[in-house]
Scaffold this active site. Sequence first.
Site, PDB file in Angstrom:
ATOM      1  N   CYS A   1       0.798  -1.230   0.000  1.00  0.00           N
ATOM      2  CA  CYS A   1       0.000   0.000   0.000  1.00  0.00           C
ATOM      3  C   CYS A   1       0.825   1.272   0.000  1.00  0.00           C
ATOM      4  O   CYS A   1       0.363   2.297  -0.503  1.00  0.00           O
ATOM      5  CB  CYS A   1      -1.035  -0.002   1.117  1.00  0.00           C
ATOM      6  SG  CYS A   1      -0.382   0.005   2.761  1.00  0.00           S
TER       7      CYS A   1
ATOM      8  N   HIS B   1      -2.154   2.011   7.021  1.00  0.00           N
ATOM      9  CA  HIS B   1      -2.849   2.321   5.783  1.00  0.00           C
ATOM     10  C   HIS B   1      -2.360   3.661   5.253  1.00  0.00           C
ATOM     11  O   HIS B   1      -2.078   4.580   6.019  1.00  0.00           O
ATOM     12  CB  HIS B   1      -4.351   2.392   6.062  1.00  0.00           C
ATOM     13  CG  HIS B   1      -5.153   2.657   4.829  1.00  0.00           C
ATOM     14  ND1 HIS B   1      -5.016   1.918   3.677  1.00  0.00           N
ATOM     15  CD2 HIS B   1      -6.076   3.605   4.563  1.00  0.00           C
ATOM     16  CE1 HIS B   1      -5.838   2.398   2.765  1.00  0.00           C
ATOM     17  NE2 HIS B   1      -6.487   3.410   3.272  1.00  0.00           N
TER      18      HIS B   1
END
Lengths: 407, 482
Positions: A127, A240
Amino acid sequence: MSNDDDWCTIESDPGVFTSLVESFGTRNVEFAELWSLDDDALSRLTSPIDGIDDATVHGLIFLFKWQHQSSTSSNNNRDGPGGGEGDDEDGIISTTTNIGGGRSEPLIGDDVPPGLFFARQTTHNACATQAILSVLLNAANSVIERDDGEGGDGGGDVGAENAVEDDDGNGRRLVLGRELSDFRSFTSHLPPDLRGEAIGMSEFIRAAHNSFGSAEDAFLMGDHAGRTKRAATDDDDVFHFVAYIPHEPDGCVYELDGLRRGPVRVGSYDGGGDGAMGWLRVARDAIQNRLTAYSSAEIKFNLMALVQDRRTYLCERLDSLIAIGIEESDPAMLSVRSDLLAEEEKRTRWKMENDRRRHNYLPLSVEFLRCLAGSGKFDKLVDMARKNAGEKRKRSEAWKKSSVEGM
Amino acid sequence: MSNAQDLLSILNNANAASRSSLRPPGSTSGIVETSILDFKSGKMNATFKPNGKYLVEPDMRRGELHVVYCSSSSSSSSNAAAIGTTSDIVPRPPPATLKLEWRDRRTRTTVDTYALDANSTFERVETGRGGDRVYLLQRSGRRRNFFWMQDKDDSKDEELCVKVNLYIGDISEAASAAGIASPDPLESVPPNDDYGVDSAELLRMMQGALGTRGSGSLSGIDDGARLVSVPGNHPIPTAGAGQVDALGNILENLGIPGVGGGQPSGERNARVGTGGGGVGTGSAATPSPRGLTLADLQGAMAGLATASPVLGAPASASSSFSPSPSPSGPPLSELASSDIVDESGILDDPSCVARLIALLPEGQQTEASLRENLLSPQVAQTLRRLTSALSGDDDDGGGFNSIIANFQLNHEDGAIAMATGNPIEAFLNCLLRDVERKEGIKKNDDDNDDKDGEEGAGNDDGGGGSGGDGDGQDGDVNMDES
C-alpha cells in the site's frame, strides 16, 4: 489476486521512498517529512529556500498506523484495512462527512475526472507503493524521460520550452520514467480495481518495492519474501496509506484512498493565487477532519510530501548568481553552496541508511557477539543486558498501564 | 528422539486407558461436585520435539478453568480395588477432593480434569514479556500444565491465582466456598482419580512396551496402544538387562542424567523424586545389582515431568521463555547497546575491529562507522530475529539446531541450558566455548589498564586459548597490529 506474501513491508521513511521512486526511473523528486500540519510546516514545503515561494508539491502521502492495544475504541467498526475487497463504502475509516465543504462520496465511473489515476488497493503490503504511485501518476506537467531527444510530455501539457533538464538535473519537471509512463498508459482504460491488480502483478514495481526488504530474512525466516511469515508482533501495527493530490484541470483536491471505491473530492483551490499553499490547505483540513475521529492513543501517523528535488532550486540559484558575476566569497554565494552541501549530505545519509537496510547483518551480528565473548567479560555483559531488558519491560508495562488508565 | 516421544505417548495412552478403567463413566455415585471458582482461561499444549525440548503452544479455544470441590457421602470402594496391587491404599470414605477442570466455553463441555492434591501449585510464569499472562499448574510427579488468561481484564489475575492456591492449601476454605461442612485436609496423593497409573504399573508398561520388540532394540518403536496388560498381582519383575539399557538410553536422551542400567539400586534410591510416595511398598523392593528399580523410574519420571518446556506465546506474539529457576538469556538485541559496547572494550581491540569492519556494508567499512553500525536499528532488528529464531518461535522448532549448525558451533556446549529450556543462553554458551577454543578469551585483570600485553582474542596461539579467565598463558602471546 496478488498475494500478500510476495510483497514485503517497507519502512515509511523519506530516504526509502525517494530511493524507491528513483528505482522506478523517476527523477527530480524527493520526499520530505512533515512534522505538523500548521501553516508554517506547509510553507516550508512551498518555500524551501529564500526567494522561492512557489515550489511544487506534487502530493501528500498520509500514513495511518493503528496501535496494537486499541481495545478502548469501538474497534469493531474499524478492524483495520482489509484487502480492499469489499464494497464497504467507508473502508476502514469512520464516516467523515462534509470534509472541507466538498462532497465526501467517492466518484465512480464517468464521474471520475478524465486523466485522474485512481487504483484500488489489493495487496496490503504494497500500500505504500500504491499511494506513491497515486501521486506520481497524477503529477501535473510531468515528462516521461529526460530530454535525450526522445522525451515527450506526460501529464498533458505543452511547452517544450519548459521541457526538461540537462544531465545534472536542473529543471523543474518531474521525470516519470519510461516504465511508469507505459504503466500509466496501459492502465488508463482499466477500472480502478483492475488497476490495483495491475500494480500487484507488475514485476517491475514489485521488484523495486521488495528491494527495500531485509536480507537476513531469508536465512532466519524461511526463504521467501520472508517478512510476512513473521507472526504479528507488537511492532507490527496495522497501517494504511492515503494520498492527496491537486488536480489542475478542475482545480480540485482529491483524496485517493485505495480502500474506497473511487477518488473523493475534498475541496477546490485557486491554482493561480496561492501557489501550492492553496491546495495544501485544503488537503490539510481534510486530514485534520479525518484525524478528529481518533484519539492519540489509537493511531500514529506520519505525513510525507512528494516535492521537487531541492537541489534543483539550489542549482538554479547558483547558476543565476554566477551568471550575474557574484563572487564566491559573497554571503549569498556561500549560503547557496552551504545549502547545497547540506542537501548532498542528506542524500549521502539516505544512501547509507538504505545500504544498511539492504545489508545482511547476520554475519556482523554474530561476529560482534563473538567479540563480546572474547572480551573476557561476557558474563558481566550478559548480566547488564538482562538488567536492561528487565528495566525496559517494567517501564513499558508501567506505560501500558498508565495509558490504559488514562483512557 | 522419537524414542522419547514414543515413551510419552505410551504414558499418555496408559493414563487414558487406566483412567477409564478406574473410574466408571459418568459421575461416581454420591459425589457432589461444586464449582467454587472459575475464570476465563485457555489451555496450552506441550509437544515434545525431536531436538529434546518441549514446545508449548496456546490452544486458541475459548475456555474457562473451574476449581471444583468434590465431596462424597459414600465410599466408592470399587475404585480402590481396581487399582490392583496398590492395595495399600485402604478403601475408606474418600475425603473431599479438589480438581481443576478446563471447560470449552463454546461447546460447554468439560475437556480436561486435573486432580489436585496438597502439593499442587498454581502460579504465574514469568515469560519475559510483560503482556503474557501464563500460569502453571504443577502437580507432584506429573506433567506440568500451562494456561493463559483469557479475560481482557487482567486486574483479577493475581487474586484468582491466590484463591486457587488458597483452596488447595486449605480445603476448609474450599468447602466453605462450596457451602459445605469442613472435611479432612487434602491428601498428598489423591486416592482415586486419574493418577491411575501407579509407578508399578508404569514400570510394567514400559517393560511391556520394550518387550514387544525384543530385548534392547528400540528402533522403530511406534506410537500407540501397546499397553501390555499384565495382571495386577504380580510382583514386578526386574527388567532384563537389555531392556534396562534401552530404557536407560531413552531416559538419558531425555536429558535425565545418570539413569541407566548397571548401577546398584541402593545408590539410586536416594534419588527418588517426587513421584507418588504412597504406592505399593512391595513393588518397590526388588533390588537387583543391575536392574532398574522402581525407585529409579520414579525418580526419572519425576524428573521428566518437571523438565522445563520452552514455550511459544499465548495470546499474541512469539517469544520464548523458560520457567525454570535458572536465569534466562536476555534478548540478544540488548547486547548491542552503547554501554555494553563500551564496557566490553572491543572497539579498542584492533583484531576485533578488523574482523567487524570486514562485515560492514560496502562503502561503510571504516572504523568511524563501525560503532554507528553496531548500534543501528538494523543490527538490533537482526539480533531480535536471531533471538526469535533461536527460541523456536517459528514452525519447526529446528531453529536452534540449524543456527548452531550454520555457525559451526557445538551444540553440546549448550546442552545444559537447553535442558532447562533456555536456548538463548545455550546459544551464548556455545559461542563462548567456541571462541575459547578458536580465538581465546582476553584476560582482564579487573581494574587494571595494563594487561601484560595479553590479548587472547584473535590469537591462535597455544591452540585453543585460555579457556576462560584466570588461566595462565604468560609471555608467549604477541600483541600484533595485524
